[in-house]
Scaffold this active site. Structure first.
Site, PDB file in Angstrom:
ATOM      1  CG  HIS A 126      40.005  46.263  41.701  1.00 16.41           C
ATOM      2  ND1 HIS A 126      38.700  46.046  41.307  1.00 16.41           N
ATOM      3  CD2 HIS A 126      40.731  46.336  40.542  1.00 16.41           C
ATOM      4  CE1 HIS A 126      38.612  46.011  40.006  1.00 16.41           C
ATOM      5  NE2 HIS A 126      39.839  46.172  39.505  1.00 16.41           N
TER       6      HIS A 126
ATOM      7  CG  HIS B  55      39.232  41.734  40.332  1.00 18.02           C
ATOM      8  ND1 HIS B  55      40.150  42.749  40.499  1.00 18.02           N
ATOM      9  CD2 HIS B  55      39.266  41.406  39.013  1.00 18.02           C
ATOM     10  CE1 HIS B  55      40.722  43.011  39.341  1.00 18.02           C
ATOM     11  NE2 HIS B  55      40.203  42.225  38.419  1.00 18.02           N
TER      12      HIS B  55
END
Length: 214
Positions: A34, A37
């Site tokens: 997501h 990250h």
């Protein structure tokens, strides 16, 4: 973007980069990527010449078999997220496996779980499991800068202590939490929340929000 799935191939790629004078950045993940990250990837890209992203669901940090069975696995989407996160050319690496299934590995004993007040609701052995596989990732990647989110602050403390205790040539860097507009920290596990649980979870961020209590 180059995808490698063996330890030997990953080491070869990163060793060649260092031999050419390039700085290696590592973003360890368990997949289900997501914006949190990708913010780590962006930071690594800004500070390093080569960025490696590991995608590996670590069985050693789960206490409940049902929990690991339900953990989201979205490898094809994750690789697409990596490819779309910016102009990587050949400097972006991802590998999907770092241990055989059901590894029997020596685990670092760092005395971090109860003695320093860590733990909370995590299962017994969680931090040992984190330290074991991250130590293995660091050994595979070699000298590098490793990027972790501050959302998992206890995990970050364990990893920093582990790298120091084992004298690993890795600089561990903590990065800011990425949140939803309502304050909820991004997490791969958020997809498992019901609507009511999702709403209730926002209370955790209120003390730190500009409109929260003093």
């Amino acid at each position: 973007m180059e995808v490698v799935e063996s330890v030997a191939a990953c080491r070869a790629v990163l060793d060649r980069a260092r031999a050419a004078g390039r700085v290696v950045g590592l973003v360890p993940t368990m997949g289900a990527l997501h914006r949190g990250h990708t913010s780590l990837v962006d930071r690594a890209r800004a500070e390093c010449d080569v960025v490696a992203v590991s995608i590996f669901v670590n069985p050693l940090q789960f206490g409940d078999p049902e929990d690991i069975a339900r953990y989201p696995r979205t490898l094809e989407r994750d690789l697409l997220v990596c490819a779309e996160s910016g102009p990587m050319s050949s400097s972006f690496r991802a590998w999907t496996r770092c241990t055989r299934r059901g590894p029997r590995l020596p685990r670092p004993r760092l005395g971090l779980r109860r003695e320093r007040g860590l733990g909370g609701g995590v299962p017994a052995g969680h931090f040992d499991g984190v330290a074991t596989v991250v130590a293995k990732l660091f050994t595979i990647a070699g000298p590098c800068r490793a990027y972790f989110g501050l959302k998992d602050f206890q995990q970050l403390a364990v990893v920093r202590r582990m790298a120091s205790e084992l004298s690993l040539p890795v600089e561990v860097i903590g990065c800011p939490i990425v949140r939803e507009p309502d304050g909820l920290a991004l997490s791969s596990r958020n997809v498992r929340l019901s609507a009511d649980e999702r709403q209730a979870a926002t209370v955790l961020s209120r003390p730190w929000r500009p409109d929260g209590p003093c």
